[in-house]
Design a protein around this motif. Structure first.
Motif, PDB file in Angstrom:
ATOM      1  N   SER A   1      -5.471  -8.886  -6.155  1.00 33.51           N
ATOM      2  CA  SER A   1      -4.854  -9.928  -5.525  1.00 33.51           C
ATOM      3  C   SER A   1      -3.233  -9.774  -5.970  1.00 33.51           C
ATOM      4  O   SER A   1      -2.164 -10.400  -5.091  1.00 33.51           O
ATOM      5  N   LEU A   2      -2.708  -8.697  -6.544  1.00 30.69           N
ATOM      6  CA  LEU A   2      -1.170  -8.337  -6.200  1.00 30.69           C
ATOM      7  C   LEU A   2      -1.246  -7.484  -5.195  1.00 30.69           C
ATOM      8  O   LEU A   2       0.502  -6.838  -4.972  1.00 30.69           O
ATOM      9  N   VAL A   3      -1.398  -7.462  -4.351  1.00 29.11           N
ATOM     10  CA  VAL A   3      -1.674  -6.033  -3.402  1.00 29.11           C
ATOM     11  C   VAL A   3      -1.445  -7.162  -2.003  1.00 29.11           C
ATOM     12  O   VAL A   3      -1.680  -7.938  -1.426  1.00 29.11           O
ATOM     13  N   VAL A   4      -0.362  -6.907  -0.788  1.00 24.09           N
ATOM     14  CA  VAL A   4       0.575  -7.283   0.064  1.00 24.09           C
ATOM     15  C   VAL A   4       0.291  -7.103   1.177  1.00 24.09           C
ATOM     16  O   VAL A   4       1.002  -4.986   0.949  1.00 24.09           O
ATOM     17  N   ALA A   5       0.487  -7.509   2.391  1.00 23.36           N
ATOM     18  CA  ALA A   5       1.483  -6.128   3.261  1.00 23.36           C
ATOM     19  C   ALA A   5       2.364  -6.827   4.132  1.00 23.36           C
ATOM     20  O   ALA A   5       2.955  -7.416   3.180  1.00 23.36           O
ATOM     21  N   SER A   6       2.965  -6.301   5.156  1.00 25.73           N
ATOM     22  CA  SER A   6       4.541  -6.785   5.117  1.00 25.73           C
ATOM     23  C   SER A   6       4.630  -8.165   5.255  1.00 25.73           C
ATOM     24  O   SER A   6       3.933  -9.465   5.059  1.00 25.73           O
ATOM     25  N   GLU A   7       5.808  -8.096   4.711  1.00 24.46           N
ATOM     26  CA  GLU A   7       6.258  -9.457   5.426  1.00 24.46           C
ATOM     27  C   GLU A   7       6.278 -10.558   3.536  1.00 24.46           C
ATOM     28  O   GLU A   7       5.910 -11.433   3.963  1.00 24.46           O
ATOM     29  N   HIS A   8       5.287  -9.867   2.163  1.00 28.55           N
ATOM     30  CA  HIS A   8       4.370 -10.359   1.774  1.00 28.55           C
ATOM     31  C   HIS A   8       3.719 -11.300   1.529  1.00 28.55           C
ATOM     32  O   HIS A   8       3.194 -11.718   1.611  1.00 28.55           O
ATOM     33  N   THR A   9       2.929 -11.277   2.477  1.00 29.84           N
ATOM     34  CA  THR A   9       1.830 -11.843   3.300  1.00 29.84           C
ATOM     35  C   THR A   9       0.577 -11.804   2.381  1.00 29.84           C
ATOM     36  O   THR A   9       0.220  -9.961   2.442  1.00 29.84           O
ATOM     37  N   PHE A  21      -8.368  -9.643   1.970  1.00 31.70           N
ATOM     38  CA  PHE A  21      -8.551 -10.188   0.584  1.00 31.70           C
ATOM     39  C   PHE A  21      -9.706 -11.044   0.428  1.00 31.70           C
ATOM     40  O   PHE A  21     -10.750 -11.284  -0.531  1.00 31.70           O
ATOM     41  N   ASP A  22     -10.297 -11.635   1.376  1.00 25.46           N
ATOM     42  CA  ASP A  22     -11.714 -12.787   2.238  1.00 25.46           C
ATOM     43  C   ASP A  22     -12.506 -11.677   1.699  1.00 25.46           C
ATOM     44  O   ASP A  22     -13.771 -11.766   0.620  1.00 25.46           O
ATOM     45  N   THR A  23     -13.292 -10.209   2.298  1.00 25.26           N
ATOM     46  CA  THR A  23     -13.784  -9.641   2.183  1.00 25.26           C
ATOM     47  C   THR A  23     -14.057  -8.710   0.487  1.00 25.26           C
ATOM     48  O   THR A  23     -15.353  -8.649   0.443  1.00 25.26           O
ATOM     49  N   VAL A  24     -12.843  -8.876  -0.222  1.00 24.75           N
ATOM     50  CA  VAL A  24     -12.926  -7.920  -0.851  1.00 24.75           C
ATOM     51  C   VAL A  24     -13.623  -9.192  -2.349  1.00 24.75           C
ATOM     52  O   VAL A  24     -14.456  -8.964  -2.893  1.00 24.75           O
ATOM     53  N   TRP A  45       1.105  -1.674   0.143  1.00 23.02           N
ATOM     54  CA  TRP A  45      -0.179   0.106   0.162  1.00 23.02           C
ATOM     55  C   TRP A  45       1.076   1.327  -0.219  1.00 23.02           C
ATOM     56  O   TRP A  45       0.432   2.292  -0.216  1.00 23.02           O
ATOM     57  N   HIS A  46       2.325   1.677   0.022  1.00 23.13           N
ATOM     58  CA  HIS A  46       3.131   2.772   0.813  1.00 23.13           C
ATOM     59  C   HIS A  46       3.211   2.742  -0.908  1.00 23.13           C
ATOM     60  O   HIS A  46       3.532   3.812  -1.339  1.00 23.13           O
ATOM     61  N   THR A  47       3.471   1.823  -1.926  1.00 25.03           N
ATOM     62  CA  THR A  47       3.909   1.926  -3.568  1.00 25.03           C
ATOM     63  C   THR A  47       2.189   2.877  -3.941  1.00 25.03           C
ATOM     64  O   THR A  47       2.103   3.649  -4.816  1.00 25.03           O
ATOM     65  N   LEU A  48       0.669   2.121  -3.225  1.00 22.96           N
ATOM     66  CA  LEU A  48      -0.341   2.684  -4.289  1.00 22.96           C
ATOM     67  C   LEU A  48      -0.631   3.950  -3.369  1.00 22.96           C
ATOM     68  O   LEU A  48      -0.825   4.950  -4.847  1.00 22.96           O
ATOM     69  N   ALA A  49      -0.711   4.085  -2.173  1.00 23.31           N
ATOM     70  CA  ALA A  49      -0.336   5.465  -1.699  1.00 23.31           C
ATOM     71  C   ALA A  49       0.059   6.616  -2.287  1.00 23.31           C
ATOM     72  O   ALA A  49      -0.566   7.677  -3.255  1.00 23.31           O
ATOM     73  N   ALA A  50       1.382   6.103  -2.225  1.00 20.93           N
ATOM     74  CA  ALA A  50       2.348   6.810  -3.102  1.00 20.93           C
ATOM     75  C   ALA A  50       1.530   8.092  -5.398  1.00 20.93           C
ATOM     76  O   ALA A  50       2.015   8.644  -5.333  1.00 20.93           O
ATOM     77  N   ALA A  51       1.601   6.896  -5.258  1.00 20.44           N
ATOM     78  CA  ALA A  51       0.897   7.215  -6.815  1.00 20.44           C
ATOM     79  C   ALA A  51      -0.159   7.893  -6.612  1.00 20.44           C
ATOM     80  O   ALA A  51      -0.448   8.547  -7.994  1.00 20.44           O
ATOM     81  N   ALA A  52      -1.358   7.576  -6.014  1.00 15.03           N
ATOM     82  CA  ALA A  52      -2.110   8.631  -4.992  1.00 15.03           C
ATOM     83  C   ALA A  52      -2.252   9.541  -5.236  1.00 15.03           C
ATOM     84  O   ALA A  52      -3.252  10.554  -4.705  1.00 15.03           O
ATOM     85  N   GLY A  53      -0.996  10.467  -4.454  1.00 21.46           N
ATOM     86  CA  GLY A  53      -0.849  11.561  -3.309  1.00 21.46           C
ATOM     87  C   GLY A  53      -1.007  11.373  -2.398  1.00 21.46           C
ATOM     88  O   GLY A  53      -0.988  12.399  -1.782  1.00 21.46           O
ATOM     89  N   VAL A  54      -1.514  10.476  -1.664  1.00 21.98           N
ATOM     90  CA  VAL A  54      -1.514  10.609  -0.241  1.00 21.98           C
ATOM     91  C   VAL A  54      -0.804   9.611   0.512  1.00 21.98           C
ATOM     92  O   VAL A  54       0.457   8.789   0.105  1.00 21.98           O
ATOM     93  N   LYS A  55      -0.643   9.393   1.749  1.00 18.01           N
ATOM     94  CA  LYS A  55       0.285   9.086   3.246  1.00 18.01           C
ATOM     95  C   LYS A  55      -0.723   7.498   3.090  1.00 18.01           C
ATOM     96  O   LYS A  55      -1.750   7.452   3.421  1.00 18.01           O
TER      97      LYS A  55
END
Length: 752
Positions: A698-706, A711-714, A659-669
């Motif tokens: 499915s390409l979005v991961v949390a820390s430790e690549h987990t 995801f199940d709610t999505v 999410w750090h990559t996605l947030a940076a692309a959207a201009g938010v923290k």
């Protein structure tokens, strides 16, 4: 300083990240070690993990100078966790350590399953790995009877090419392994500073034990090899051999014929020898000799087999002129479900012998057509995570249940699932008799027997297989694509009377029903069945009464006392107040049975309506989602668009992103985006209007690549199969990642 009297509330182990995590932590007893342990951590990080048999609530780390430091529950406390001491998370430490150990040895696809983790001493740990997850290490932590141990060994041997057993300090079974194999592998954990380190021991007939660190051991086809086993004198005096390593998954063979084992090395003693047609990738076919472990299933000459494990190519210098001159020494091979594969075009399995002609009865559509229709219907049922009555299934073929004998019923269902293959679900698990709760049909055991399972399986084992195959069918069956729904909207007139056809996306239809009924429940309303269909763009004449019952049951999933049943809000046109005439059939499909609280269908309906209308006002948000985005200086649509572009780019590069990559692309923290907003963004990215239907989320991961925890709610909000076990959720995630890589990696698709 001596510790004061034991604090009976203490919990010495926890998990971090979330309640379902398998990442354990051990809180040191001493206050000085406590301070080192808490460096970089907060008191909000710890949970009474469900894999520890705990309640899943947060724990507080307590520091003391006059007694042992420990974790404590936050009041009110309603936890039934039985194991709370120093060794209570050893099964998780073992699972984590084995994962790291196997990956360091370059084994692929490592997955851990914890069996009965809340039991005394942690149940058991099964670590599967390799091509097709066909190899397994079973660490038995808890006590097990001799009969249960033997049944577990038989079950694992049937489903895996290699099974390696290890035993914890309390299971009481290692001496049986010593009698069978001459030694046993023991597993134990020791407290070292802030953690529990895993040690491996070798137990011998005289009960002596030699311990070593797990990192000092290695894995071979014979099992876990400790330094003590390595140091024992070899029984062979043969000179060193020239052996060329072969890459896993690059060589296949077929038409294997077993040969008598010669006494000469390098074949070894615990192997079987075969002669087979072998083809490497990009090369020609050649006749080669192959050895496999003695406990490996005999490869059928009627299938293709891929050597997925470590293997070596050895020249046979003393071979006769007419014999093959090469030997492949392999640790395992996995059969392919298909009879041919373009990667190995020259391999042709031996044809199956013709089956003796079976007695044929006159079936309404002919056997081949009925099998095709049954398979299609069961595939639709799997897509909506449902079950179907045998009587309903037969009705789709224009027949009555009495038209088909019990023997024909079993034969048809076997044909639906033939041939049996690893990873392929048994769709007949989705068939049950009418007016019975969910569970295996009385004839399901006969179907299993004809598909290759044992004919004398106990009832509990049949139920276990039924549950496993049902979940596999739900997890591995894709929803119908958008193009089918588009065709249905453009040309509704082609739908026949009397049933849902493959042009209706049932998963989306059920999701649409559920969303509409949720809104209706908030307004305390009731809706006609025909109106509900029209709101989804479906003509009522296209659905049969059986379809109606099945689809409404799929909206609610299953029955449980106290659970909301949205199907209670649907009525028939022109009916009097009260439950719909078909609500009793929906309840039966869901597994409802009369009890003291709901003795009749009407009582169950009234209770269901009351529960559907009741709402927890504390869950209502205090500010709109738009305002939350406005506070961040952006809009949801802008963030969704940026996230979609970033994920498409990640798919092209065949990588996952955080999410750090996605947030940076959207201009938010990233820190300003709570899970609820992240979930909403991913649902919008993968909404049904997505042009390609692949799950970029499915390409979005949390820390430790987990995986991200929501995801199940999505999946649920997108109308996809959800509520899955971790291993099934991982399979769905990997499959969707592969689809995204294939869709965008070709360079022909442009992201929106």
């Amino acid at each position: 300083m001596p510790y004061a009297e034991e604090d009976t509330r203490k919990v010495q182990t926890a998990v971090i990240g979330r309640a379902e995590s398998d990442w354990p932590v051990f809180l040191p007893y001493d206050h000085d070690e406590f301070d080192r342990f808490m460096l970089g951590r907060t008191r909000e990080d710890f949970y009474c993990g469900t894999l520890l048999g705990g309640c899943g609530r947060k724990l507080s780390a307590k520091r003391y100078t006059d007694k042992k430091c420990h974790f404590a529950h936050r009041p009110p406390v309603h936890c039934r966790r039985s194991e709370t001491g120093e060794a209570s998370a050893d099964h998780l430490y073992v699972g984590q350590a084995l994962q790291r150990w196997l990956r360091r040895q370059e084994h692929q696809n490592v997955e851990v399953t914890y069996l009965d983790p809340g039991s005394v001493h942690g149940g058991a740990v099964e670590v599967r790995f390799g091509y097709g997850l066909a190899q397994v290490i079973r660490v038995q932590m808890a006590r097990l009877s001799l009969r249960e141990w033997q049944e577990a060994r038989e079950r694992l041997a049937r489903g895996h090419s290699q099974v390696h057993w290890a035993y914890g300090p309390y299971c009481g079974l290692s001496h049986n392994e010593v009698e069978a194999a001459g030694h046993a592998i023991r597993i134990s954990c020791r407290t070292e500073g802030e953690t529990r380190e895993v040690y491996v021991g070798t137990q011998y007939p005289d009960n002596s034990l030699a311990w070593s660190a797990l990192a000092e051991c290695r894995l071979t086809a014979e099992g876990i090899i400790t330094p003590r086993l390595d140091s024992e004198p070899s029984t062979s005096c043969a000179p060193a051999l020239v052996a060329f390593p072969l890459a896993p998954g690059t060589i296949a063979f077929t038409s294997a014929a077993e040969l008598p084992l010669p006494g000469a090395k390098p074949l070894g003693t615990a192997v079987r020898l075969y002669e087979a047609d072998v083809q490497p990738l990009g090369s020609a076919m050649v006749r080669v000799r192959v050895t496999l472990p003695v406990d490996h299933p005999v490869p059928s000459p009627h299938q293709l087999h891929v050597i997925y494990s470590s293997a070596h190519l050895i020249p046979l210098a003393d071979a006769a002129p007419s014999d093959p001159t090469w030997l492949i020494r392999a640790d395992g091979a996995l059969p392919l479900p298909q009879q041919a594969d373009p990667r190995w075009p020259d391999l042709r399995p031996t044809p199956l012998p013709p089956e003796p002609p079976a007695e044929r009865h006159s079936l309404p559509l002919g056997e081949d057509e009925m099998v095709r229709l049954f398979r299609s219907k069961l595939d639709q049922v799997a897509r909506v995570r449902g079950l179907i009555n045998w009587e309903t299934l037969v009705g789709h073929a224009g027949a009555a249940p009495g038209d088909i004998t019990p023997e024909e019923r079993v034969r048809l269902l076997v044909a639906v699932d033939h041939p049996r293959a690893d990873g392929k679900p048994v769709l007949s698990a989705l068939v049950k008799p009418a007016l019975t709760p969910p569970g295996p049909a009385p004839y399901f055991a006969d179907v299993l027997a004809r598909l290759g399972w044992r004919a004398d399986l106990p009832e509990a084992r049949v139920s276990e297989i039924w549950e496993q195959e049902r979940r596999t069918a739900y997890a591995l069956t894709l929803p119908l694509d958008e193009s089918a729904a588009t065709r249905q909207q453009q040309s509704p007139s082609h739908l026949p009377e009397g049933g849902v056809t493959s042009t209706i996306n049932e998963a989306r239809l059920v999701a649409g029903f559920r969303n509409h009924l949720e809104g209706l429940a908030r307004g305390h309303g009731i809706i006609k069945w025909t109106t509900l269909l029209k709101r989804q763009g479906v003509r009522p004449s296209t659905l049969s009464e059986q379809d109606r019952v099945r689809l409404l049951a799929a909206v609610d999933g299953s029955y449980a006392p106290g659970r909301r049943l949205l199907s209670a809000l649907v009525k028939k046109d022109g009916q009097n107040p009260g439950p719909a005439p078909f609500f009793g059939d929906v309840l039966a499909e869901l597994g409802w049975k009369p009890d003291a609280a709901t003795p009749t269908v009407e009582a169950a309906w009234r209770a269901a309506v009351d529960r559907a209308y009741s709402r927890d006002t504390s869950a209502v948000p205090t500010e709109t989602e738009d305002r939350r985005w406005a506070k961040l200086g952006t809009t949801k649509s802008a963030v969704v668009e940026a996230a979609r572009r970033t994920l498409v780019d990640a798919a092209r590069r065949r990588v996952c992103v955080g999410w750090h990559t996605l947030a940076a692309a959207a201009g938010v923290k990233s820190a300003d985006l709570p899970d609820k907003l992240r979930e909403a963004v991913l649902v919008a990215v993968d909404s049904p209007t997505s042009p390609h239907g692949v799950l970029l989320s499915s390409l979005v991961v949390a820390s430790e690549h987990t995986p991200v925890p929501y995801f199940d709610t999505v999946l649920k909000r997108l109308g996809r199969p959800h509520g899955l076990r971790p291993i099934e959720l991982g399979q769905v995630r990997k499959r969707e990642q592969a689809r995204a890589f294939a869709e965008y990696g070709s360079g022909t698709t442009t992201g929106s």
